[in-house]
Design a protein around this motif. Structure first.
Motif, short mmCIF file in Angstrom:
data_model
loop_
_atom_site.label_atom_id
_atom_site.label_comp_id
_atom_site.label_asym_id
_atom_site.label_seq_id
_atom_site.Cartn_x
_atom_site.Cartn_y
_atom_site.Cartn_z
N ALA A 18 66.52 -128.58 107.70
CA ALA A 18 65.19 -128.45 107.54
C ALA A 18 64.68 -126.76 107.53
O ALA A 18 65.66 -126.55 108.11
N LYS A 19 63.65 -127.05 106.30
CA LYS A 19 63.45 -125.01 107.13
C LYS A 19 62.03 -125.16 107.72
O LYS A 19 61.49 -126.32 108.14
N ALA A 20 61.86 -123.49 108.10
CA ALA A 20 60.89 -123.27 109.95
C ALA A 20 61.42 -124.05 110.57
O ALA A 20 60.99 -123.93 111.81
N GLY A 21 62.73 -123.81 110.86
CA GLY A 21 63.51 -124.54 112.42
C GLY A 21 62.82 -126.26 112.33
O GLY A 21 63.13 -126.34 113.75
N GLY A 22 62.58 -126.45 111.61
CA GLY A 22 61.94 -127.79 111.81
C GLY A 22 60.37 -128.42 112.87
O GLY A 22 60.19 -128.81 113.34
N LYS A 23 60.14 -126.67 112.90
CA LYS A 23 58.59 -126.81 113.11
C LYS A 23 57.44 -127.76 112.41
O LYS A 23 56.21 -128.10 113.39
N LYS A 24 57.04 -127.33 111.17
CA LYS A 24 56.28 -127.86 110.47
C LYS A 24 56.42 -129.65 110.05
O LYS A 24 58.26 -129.14 109.41
N ALA A 25 56.03 -130.42 109.63
CA ALA A 25 56.03 -131.09 109.28
C ALA A 25 56.06 -131.69 108.19
O ALA A 25 55.44 -131.08 106.96
N CYS A 26 56.22 -132.84 107.12
CA CYS A 26 56.41 -133.21 105.77
C CYS A 26 54.83 -134.34 105.64
O CYS A 26 54.20 -133.72 106.64
N SER A 27 54.21 -133.13 104.51
CA SER A 27 52.59 -133.21 104.14
C SER A 27 52.21 -134.77 104.30
O SER A 27 50.71 -135.26 103.78
N VAL A 28 53.32 -135.24 103.92
CA VAL A 28 52.59 -137.16 103.84
C VAL A 28 52.31 -137.68 104.95
O VAL A 28 52.56 -137.46 105.72
N ALA A 29 51.00 -138.31 104.57
CA ALA A 29 50.57 -138.62 105.82
C ALA A 29 51.30 -139.72 106.41
O ALA A 29 51.98 -140.43 105.62
#
Length: 92
Positions: A18-29
């Motif tokens: 995962a990028k951003a250290g896992g801090k950002k979530a997937c954009s799919v609802a």
């Protein structure tokens, strides 16, 4: 010979990082997995590459319920052949 085979290990699966250290979530609802690329998690990114998401990687056929890649005139190979072969046969 057997010792050489033990030394060379091949990677069987590509590591999903995962990028951003896992801090950002997937954009799919509704998906809470960390994003991997194009703001999708590894699962939805794979579907995006295969053209299974609404915003697909390639332009898709304009016929209803057809998600195939466009060949010409906004149609996939199958629908283009169906449409233009009929016109060519009628003119001949």
């Amino acid at each position: 010979m057997a010792e050489e085979a033990k030394k060379t290990k091949t990677l069987k699966k590509w590591p999903r990082v995962a990028k951003a250290g896992g801090k950002k979530a997937c954009s799919v609802a509704g998906c809470k997995r960390p994003y991997r690329a194009k703001s999708y998690c590894f699962f939805h990114y794979k579907h995006w590459r295969q053209g299974e998401l609404p915003h697909s990687r390639y332009r898709t056929c304009s016929k209803a319920d057809c998600r195939a890649k466009v060949l010409k005139g906004g149609l996939c190979e199958k629908h283009y052949a169906e449409t233009y072969k009929k016109e060519g046969a009628a003119a001949a």
